[in-house]
Design an enzyme around this catalytic site. Structure first.
Site, short mmCIF file in Angstrom:
data_model
loop_
_atom_site.label_atom_id
_atom_site.label_comp_id
_atom_site.label_asym_id
_atom_site.label_seq_id
_atom_site.Cartn_x
_atom_site.Cartn_y
_atom_site.Cartn_z
N ASP A 111 -7.01 1.43 8.35
CA ASP A 111 -6.92 1.71 6.92
C ASP A 111 -6.19 0.60 6.19
O ASP A 111 -6.59 0.18 5.10
CB ASP A 111 -6.19 3.04 6.67
N GLU A 148 0.83 -1.20 0.00
CA GLU A 148 0.00 0.00 0.00
C GLU A 148 0.87 1.25 0.00
O GLU A 148 1.77 1.39 0.83
CB GLU A 148 -0.88 -0.02 1.26
N ASP A 158 -2.93 -0.81 10.82
CA ASP A 158 -4.09 -0.10 11.39
C ASP A 158 -5.37 -0.38 10.58
O ASP A 158 -5.38 -1.24 9.70
CB ASP A 158 -3.81 1.40 11.43
N ASP A 183 -0.38 -1.37 6.27
CA ASP A 183 -0.21 -0.90 7.65
C ASP A 183 -1.01 -1.75 8.63
O ASP A 183 -2.03 -2.34 8.28
CB ASP A 183 -0.66 0.56 7.78
#
Ligand code: 0RA
Length: 642
Positions: free
Chosen positions: A509, A432, A507, A505
């Site tokens: 997102d 990403e 997290d 990541d």
């Protein structure tokens, strides 16, 4: 005796009601333009038609007079004229003026309160410069005149009938130019409204005369009479088309209090043209009668087609879209307490109607098919044609998919490929964002590891049609990098990397990106998941430094335990939380997430195909509430293994 013009001023309630209508006419009739003007005619016409539906009236005469007024006359029972027991004035006066009288005089068995708010004739009266109502009944002719809704005198007997059996009601009114922006009635529009009613009420004759012609010219006269009611209606709708079934299907039958009347005729065209009515009022968005009808049509056609072995060679039964191609139908129901969605009666809501329509149509269609095998075969052949056309269209689409996948054999520019060309040794990192992609490109083992950075969020492949997805650049890049092709030509032996690793990541997102990529792989490259080629990388969330030594942790808990332990041993741990992959330098990324020696990969499995389908539908589909519920419920323990 009061003076003629003072008569109506005595009833304050009536005056207040009239004032409300004249102050906000649009609230009662929709608008004050051409459409509103014709609406006040409809309100009057509807009442005569109701008298016909009730079986007391066979003729309606509509006249457009030279002075601009309009009259509607019928041969029904005539509005009662004797004194109303409660209001102490004539019933006729009550129904023409008392806006909230409603009730008893307006709600017959199948009556929909006339007009938008059940104030039908009174609205027309209130919005007319003048109106004269004449009633013939009980051997007499009775009359009352109104100005802007106000009666000018009590109901008066103005004559006697030679034929004591004669009866009927006549309304003549002049639309008020203080209210309407346009006051000229349009012959065509009047005919259109009358035609609908004439079709829906078999045996009713409506004659329309336009007297507003130049001196010496013939009057325009139109006579509407349809002995076969809605059967004539479908024939009229199909007037310029070629029929599939020469003999239209027709039924009128009652089921548990609901009267169901339907006519069907197929044309050679692709179009579907179905009109739905409840108590003679059109429902432009259908409702429960339409859904009952559709269920029955699909069911009956498939039942008969299977029984007659007409579906040979098809892999499935015919679906709703197939059996509705070329369909022309009128569905008319009569219901005692119609419930609508929205004030304009756009959609019928009564649940019992669905059942009644479905039962009547299914039973009678099967009888019709048995009695008209030639028509039945023609209808079913037409549906099979639609079915096959769709299958052919799908094959063509698949071919396009194949072509687009084969066309782009040049590897995407963003891909940093690896040196080795032995797929068993090779890994593709789908990463990403450009900055993380940059770190990964620098930190990787160039010999065996390739990196494909994705820009931002990729297309949600569950939500869009195939053609949209195929045009998406991120999708094209992934497809060409994998090298296996797509659709029916997908060839797993061409897979260029035996480990495809999604790295994002740690997290929310990042989790979303991972889900989007997994959705794409699930929808278009499922054999790769089945083959165990798909992995999710596990970047650490925390770094703890003790002196020069660095330790990495995947989650809060592991980090906390470690820090606590270090402290009790008298050490001075310094903890840091990574905000994202981009924050790590290439060495850190290699060490923690990419090095086969130290990394923790999760292999993606589908444990329960059906369940996975549902979860994807929920996570990535168009419906938001179930997704929100799911995420709220599982947010804390979201697990990437599916
Ligand atoms: C209520 C009762 C009766 C007739 C009507 C209404 C009626 C209203 C209109 C409006 C236009 N044309 C109409 N025709 C009839 C009659 C009840 C009876 O006579 O027993």
């Amino acid at each position: 005796m009061p003076k003629k013009s003072d008569y109506g001023a005595s009833n304050i309630q009536v005056l207040q009601g009239l004032e409300a209508v004249r102050k906000r006419p649009a609230m009662y009739i929709g608008s004050t333009d051409r459409s509103g003007l014709h609406h006040i005619f409809t309100e009057i016409l509807d009442n005569s038609v109701d008298e016909a539906i009730a079986g007391y009236c066979t003729r309606i005469w509509v006249t457009l007079h030279k002075d601009g007024s309009l009259s509607v006359k019928d041969n029904g029972r005539g509005i009662p004229v004797e004194k109303h027991s409660q209001t102490k004035v004539s019933t006729l006066e009550t129904v023409m003026t008392n806006l909230h009288a409603g009730g008893k005089f307006e709600e017959g068995a199948y009556k929909v309160s006339g007009g938008l708010h059940g104030v039908g004739m009174k609205c027309t009266n209130a919005l007319s410069e003048w109106m004269i109502t004449t009633v013939r009944r009980d051997g007499g002719v009775y009359q009352q005149e109104y100005r802007r809704g106000i009666p000018q005198a009590p109901v008066k007997k103005v004559g006697t009938l030679e034929n004591k059996e004669e009866s009927g009601t006549e309304h003549r009114f002049m639309p008020d130019d203080e209210i309407f922006t346009e006051t000229d009635f349009e012959f065509k529009e009047i005919v259109r409204k009358c035609r609908q009613h004439a079709y829906l009420t078999a045996g009713l004759r409506i004659s329309i005369t336009d007297e507003r012609v130049e001196e010496g010219k013939d009057l325009k006269i139109f006579d509407l009479y349809f002995e076969d009611g809605i059967k004539s209606y479908v024939l009229f709708m199909n007037i310029d088309e070629k029929f599939v079934n020469e003999v239209p299907f027709y039924v009128k039958k009652e089921h548990e209090g609901v009267i169901v009347e339907t006519a069907i005729q197929y044309t050679n065209s692709m179009d579907e043209n179905v009109k739905c009515y409840t108590n003679n009022i059109i429902n432009p968005e259908g409702g429960t009668h339409l859904s009952g009808f559709r269920t029955a049509l699909t069911g009956a056609i498939n039942t008969y087609a299977q029984k007659s072995e007409l579906l040979k060679g098809l892999t499935t039964t015919l679906n709703g879209d197939d059996v509705r191609e070329g369909l022309t139908a009128v569905i008319s129901v009569k219901v005692a307490n119609p419930q609508f969605e929205g004030q304009t009666k756009i959609k019928l809501n009564n649940p019992e109607v669905k059942n009644a329509v479905a039962k009547v149509i299914r039973d009678e269609l099967l009888v019709y098919f048995d009695e008209h095998p030639k028509e039945a075969k023609a209808i079913i052949d037409k549906a099979i044609l639609s079915y096959k056309a769709k299958a052919a269209a799908k094959a063509a689409r698949d071919a396009v998919i194949r072509k687009s996948a084969l066309e782009s054999t040049t590897l995407p520019g963003k891909l940093a490929d690896c040196i080795s060309n032995k797929p068993e040794d090779c890994e593709l990192y789908i990463v990403e964002g450009d900055s993380a992609g940059g770190s990964a490109k620098q930190g990787r083992d160039r010999h065996t590891q390739a990196v494909l950075p994705l820009r931002g969020k990729i297309i949600n492949t569950h939500k869009y049609r195939v053609d949209r997805v195929l045009g998406n650049n991120e999708f094209k890049d992934i497809t060409t990098a994998l090298g296996v092709g797509i659709g029916t030509t997908l060839d797993i032996s061409k897979l260029r990397y035996h480990k495809v690793i999604i790295m994002s990541d740690a997290d929310v997102d990042g989790l979303h990106i991972t889900t989007l990529v997994l959705t794409l792989l699930y929808r278009f490259f499922k054999p790769l998941i089945d083959g165990g080629y798909i992995y999710v990388a596990q970047p650490p969330l925390h770094k703890v430094e003790i002196g020069k030594k660095k330790y990495y942790f995947l989650n809060d808990n592991e980090k906390d335990v470690f820090v606590k332990k270090a402290k009790t041993a008298g050490k001075n741990p310094v903890a840091n939380r990574f905000k994202g992959l981009g924050e790590m330098n290439p060495e850190q990324l290699w060490e923690t997430t990419m090095s086969p020696e130290t990394r923790a990969l999760k292999q993606v499995h589908i444990e329960d195909g059906e369940e996975a389908e549902k979860v994807f539908e929920m996570l990535m589909g168009a419906e938001v509430p179930p997704r929100r519920r799911f995420i709220q419920k599982y947010a804390k323990r979201a697990n990437l293994d599916i």
